[in-house]
Write a protein that holds these residues in place. Structure first.
Motif, mmCIF file in Angstrom:
data_model
loop_
_atom_site.group_PDB
_atom_site.id
_atom_site.type_symbol
_atom_site.label_atom_id
_atom_site.label_comp_id
_atom_site.label_asym_id
_atom_site.label_seq_id
_atom_site.Cartn_x
_atom_site.Cartn_y
_atom_site.Cartn_z
ATOM 1 N N PHE A 127 -7.934 -0.206 10.186
ATOM 2 C CA PHE A 127 -8.059 -0.989 11.427
ATOM 3 C C PHE A 127 -9.454 -1.594 11.523
ATOM 4 C CE2 PHE A 127 -10.338 0.753 15.252
ATOM 5 C CZ PHE A 127 -10.353 -0.391 16.026
ATOM 6 N N THR A 128 -10.481 -0.802 11.202
ATOM 7 C CA THR A 128 -11.851 -1.328 11.278
ATOM 8 C C THR A 128 -12.087 -2.391 10.214
ATOM 9 O OG1 THR A 128 -12.886 0.319 9.796
ATOM 10 C CG2 THR A 128 -12.658 0.913 12.125
ATOM 11 N N LEU A 129 -11.500 -2.234 9.030
ATOM 12 C CA LEU A 129 -11.692 -3.223 7.975
ATOM 13 C C LEU A 129 -11.090 -4.568 8.367
ATOM 14 C CD1 LEU A 129 -10.985 -1.198 4.703
ATOM 15 C CD2 LEU A 129 -13.171 -1.607 5.840
ATOM 16 N N LEU A 130 -9.892 -4.538 8.907
ATOM 17 C CA LEU A 130 -9.250 -5.783 9.329
ATOM 18 C C LEU A 130 -10.097 -6.512 10.367
ATOM 19 C CD1 LEU A 130 -5.566 -4.539 9.445
ATOM 20 C CD2 LEU A 130 -6.350 -6.531 8.141
ATOM 21 N N HIS A 131 -10.607 -5.767 11.337
ATOM 22 C CA HIS A 131 -11.420 -6.388 12.380
ATOM 23 C C HIS A 131 -12.780 -6.830 11.848
ATOM 24 C CE1 HIS A 131 -9.196 -4.875 16.237
ATOM 25 N NE2 HIS A 131 -8.375 -5.375 15.328
ATOM 26 N N ASP A 132 -13.402 -5.998 11.013
ATOM 27 C CA ASP A 132 -14.713 -6.358 10.467
ATOM 28 C C ASP A 132 -14.637 -7.641 9.648
ATOM 29 O OD1 ASP A 132 -15.802 -4.144 11.628
ATOM 30 O OD2 ASP A 132 -16.224 -3.072 9.780
ATOM 31 N N ASP A 133 -13.572 -7.776 8.866
ATOM 32 C CA ASP A 133 -13.442 -8.982 8.044
ATOM 33 C C ASP A 133 -13.365 -10.241 8.905
ATOM 34 O OD1 ASP A 133 -13.546 -7.583 5.677
ATOM 35 O OD2 ASP A 133 -11.368 -7.532 5.380
ATOM 36 N N VAL A 134 -12.687 -10.136 10.039
ATOM 37 C CA VAL A 134 -12.615 -11.279 10.951
ATOM 38 C C VAL A 134 -13.993 -11.584 11.524
ATOM 39 C CG1 VAL A 134 -11.676 -12.129 13.134
ATOM 40 C CG2 VAL A 134 -10.188 -10.901 11.535
ATOM 41 N N MET A 135 -14.671 -10.554 12.016
ATOM 42 C CA MET A 135 -15.965 -10.765 12.662
ATOM 43 C C MET A 135 -17.032 -11.226 11.672
ATOM 44 S SD MET A 135 -16.218 -7.743 15.540
ATOM 45 C CE MET A 135 -15.298 -6.459 14.696
ATOM 46 N N ASP A 136 -16.994 -10.675 10.458
ATOM 47 C CA ASP A 136 -18.002 -11.032 9.458
ATOM 48 C C ASP A 136 -17.625 -12.272 8.669
ATOM 49 O OD1 ASP A 136 -19.343 -8.775 10.268
ATOM 50 O OD2 ASP A 136 -18.651 -7.533 8.594
ATOM 51 N N ARG A 137 -16.377 -12.760 8.854
ATOM 52 C CA ARG A 137 -15.856 -13.913 8.105
ATOM 53 C C ARG A 137 -15.877 -13.643 6.607
ATOM 54 N NH1 ARG A 137 -12.951 -15.159 11.754
ATOM 55 N NH2 ARG A 137 -12.418 -17.200 10.844
ATOM 56 N N ASP A 138 -15.666 -12.398 6.216
ATOM 57 C CA ASP A 138 -15.549 -12.068 4.798
ATOM 58 C C ASP A 138 -14.247 -12.636 4.255
ATOM 59 O OD1 ASP A 138 -17.946 -10.734 4.561
ATOM 60 O OD2 ASP A 138 -17.089 -8.766 5.009
ATOM 61 N N LEU A 158 -4.345 -8.383 15.514
ATOM 62 C CA LEU A 158 -3.226 -7.619 16.076
ATOM 63 C C LEU A 158 -2.733 -6.551 15.100
ATOM 64 C CD1 LEU A 158 -1.288 -10.547 17.766
ATOM 65 C CD2 LEU A 158 -2.466 -8.662 18.925
ATOM 66 N N ALA A 159 -2.743 -6.855 13.809
ATOM 67 C CA ALA A 159 -2.354 -5.836 12.830
ATOM 68 C C ALA A 159 -3.334 -4.673 12.863
ATOM 69 C CB ALA A 159 -2.289 -6.452 11.434
ATOM 70 N N GLY A 160 -4.625 -4.983 13.000
ATOM 71 C CA GLY A 160 -5.613 -3.905 13.122
ATOM 72 C C GLY A 160 -5.373 -3.060 14.358
ATOM 73 N N ASP A 161 -5.090 -3.713 15.483
ATOM 74 C CA ASP A 161 -4.773 -2.969 16.709
ATOM 75 C C ASP A 161 -3.573 -2.048 16.490
ATOM 76 O OD1 ASP A 161 -6.806 -4.350 17.982
ATOM 77 O OD2 ASP A 161 -5.466 -5.819 18.911
ATOM 78 N N ALA A 162 -2.564 -2.573 15.792
ATOM 79 C CA ALA A 162 -1.349 -1.786 15.565
ATOM 80 C C ALA A 162 -1.635 -0.573 14.692
ATOM 81 C CB ALA A 162 -0.279 -2.666 14.926
ATOM 82 N N LEU A 163 -2.515 -0.722 13.699
ATOM 83 C CA LEU A 163 -2.847 0.425 12.841
ATOM 84 C C LEU A 163 -3.537 1.522 13.643
ATOM 85 C CD1 LEU A 163 -4.069 -1.098 9.443
ATOM 86 C CD2 LEU A 163 -1.756 -0.516 10.201
ATOM 87 N N GLN A 164 -4.422 1.123 14.557
ATOM 88 C CA GLN A 164 -5.076 2.142 15.391
ATOM 89 C C GLN A 164 -4.041 2.866 16.259
ATOM 90 O OE1 GLN A 164 -8.361 2.677 18.969
ATOM 91 N NE2 GLN A 164 -7.798 0.642 18.311
ATOM 92 N N ALA A 165 -3.124 2.115 16.838
ATOM 93 C CA ALA A 165 -2.091 2.736 17.667
ATOM 94 C C ALA A 165 -1.209 3.669 16.841
ATOM 95 C CB ALA A 165 -1.245 1.651 18.333
ATOM 96 N N LEU A 166 -0.877 3.246 15.619
ATOM 97 C CA LEU A 166 -0.070 4.102 14.747
ATOM 98 C C LEU A 166 -0.780 5.417 14.455
ATOM 99 C CD1 LEU A 166 1.505 1.810 11.989
ATOM 100 C CD2 LEU A 166 2.687 3.031 13.814
ATOM 101 N N ALA A 167 -2.085 5.334 14.224
ATOM 102 C CA ALA A 167 -2.855 6.537 13.915
ATOM 103 C C ALA A 167 -2.750 7.557 15.045
ATOM 104 C CB ALA A 167 -4.316 6.176 13.668
ATOM 105 N N LEU A 168 -2.941 7.098 16.263
ATOM 106 C CA LEU A 168 -2.897 8.019 17.401
ATOM 107 C C LEU A 168 -1.471 8.519 17.652
ATOM 108 C CD1 LEU A 168 -5.463 6.248 19.733
ATOM 109 C CD2 LEU A 168 -5.797 8.283 18.323
#
Length: 382
Positions: A127-138, A158-168
């Motif tokens: 989840f953090t990787l998906l979001h970081d890539d967006v923010m860092d434009r990697d 949204l996929a990153g958000d879903a992964l966090q929700a799945l984890a919990l």
């Protein structure tokens, strides 16, 4: 405990530069990691993927199709067109630490019980990787285009958000008595990760001479050390460990995680793109205030002044002139001592990690898996 400290300090004393023979040197008593360490870590990571991947695939099956395709692509299990792929899902370091901690304190039964929790930790990491890539434009991760470049920002977020929700949800549905405290710890970790990421993005907008090394170290512990520490603590919880052991393993993971980040930052500047899967000098091109860069900027050397001047100008282009400018920037970081400082600091953080681990697992043999993984991540080249 004295025996543990002597043996493990010898094994963790040296963090070689990426690309040197130290990465695969023998465990010969000279402080270098040995093939046995590397083989042990590789076996642990392979076993972890075999245990955790089925849990992840089952969790993905419950996602709506639009988010499932992004998750499967991100993990390397599908191409962008939805056809099956046998790509790289990552090293699985964090779930391996969950299982290694559970094994160290509770044996094979605890490891088996912690597989779902290990998968949850891996979901949060991604989840953090998906979001970081967006923010860092990697634009590249694991040797392929990042999810946002393929599916767009909204789908990747949204996929990153879903992964966090799945984890919990995985932890919420786990009947194990450790699931509730593990979920609480993981949720608190996510908040810390977000705070660290916020600090990181804030630092990028500040002038090169307006960032201190202490600030960046605190940020790095929140962004990287927190989840690695959480992984170790979750494993301890599933082994039925007491509060002191859980805290010690969290401390071990945080210090090892900071060593990991230091080496990751070194690789981000001097790593071989054939190994990293990222463009050469991407962190420097983005003017990231990574740990070696800030150490160099605050060194008070002539090279620090040169580096500050280079960092004050935005980087543009992909031509030979732009590549030469990145090379000059990397040389300035090195001449100002940033690379040497990062290597030495990583070794010091590993020594601190060993001290924390000895508090929770005094037996070196029982701690072997955790040490092998910690050594692996601080002696890598990608």
């Amino acid at each position: 405990m004295a025996e543990f400290m002597t043996e493990t300090a010898e094994r963790s004393a040296v963090v070689p530069r990426p690309g040197t023979s130290g990465e695969r040197a023998g465990r010969s008593g000279d402080g270098a990691a040995g093939p046995l360490d590397g083989q042990e870590a590789a076996a642990l990571l392979e076993r972890t993927r075999a245990l955790v991947d089925p849990e992840l695939r089952a969790a993905f099956a419950s996602l709506p199709g639009s988010m499932r395709r992004v998750a499967l692509y991100h993990f390397g299990w599908q191409h962008a067109d939805g056809t099956p792929a046998a790509g790289n899902a990552g090293k699985a370091i964090r779930p391996a630490l969950v299982l290694a901690a559970a094994t160290a304190l509770g044996g094979p039964a605890a490891r088996a019980a912690a597989v779902r929790a290990a998968a949850a930790v891996e979901l949060v990491h991604n989840f953090t990787l998906l979001h970081d890539d967006v923010m860092d434009r990697d634009t590249a991760r694991r040797h392929r285009p990042t999810a946002w470049t393929v599916f767009g920002d909204p789908d990747a977020i949204l996929a990153g958000d879903a992964l966090q929700a799945l984890a919990l949800r995985m932890l919420a549905e786990d009947p194990h008595p450790a699931a509730v405290p593990a979920a609480s710890r993981l949720a608190a970790c996510v908040v810390e990760l977000c705070a660290g990421q916020h600090t990181d993005t804030d630092l990028e907008s500040r002038a090169p001479d307006d960032v201190t090394l202490d600030e960046v170290l605190v940020m790095a512990e929140a962004k990287t050390g927190a989840l690695i520490g959480c992984a170790c603590a979750v494993g301890a919880l599933y082994a039925g460990a007491g509060d002191e052991e859980v805290a010690a393993l969290d401390g071990f993971g945080r210090q090892a995680g900071l060593a990991f980040q230091l080496i990751d930052d070194v690789i981000g500047i001097w790593g071989d793109p054939r190994n990293t899967g990222k463009p050469a000098g991407a962190d420097l091109a983005a003017r990231k205030k990574s740990l070696p860069v800030v150490a160099a900027l605050t060194s008070g050397t002539p090279a620090a002044t040169e580096l500050a001047d280079l960092y004050a100008k935005p980087h543009h282009g992909q031509d030979a002139e732009a590549a030469a400018e990145i090379a000059r920037t990397a040389q300035a970081v090195e001449r100002a001592g940033g690379r040497d400082w990062a290597q030495a600091e990583a070794a010091d953080r590993m020594a601190r990690a060993v001290q924390e681990l000895a508090r929770a697992v005094p037996d070196p043999e029982a701690a072997g898996g955790l040490l092998a993984l910690a050594e692996f991540v601080t002696r890598r080249s990608s």
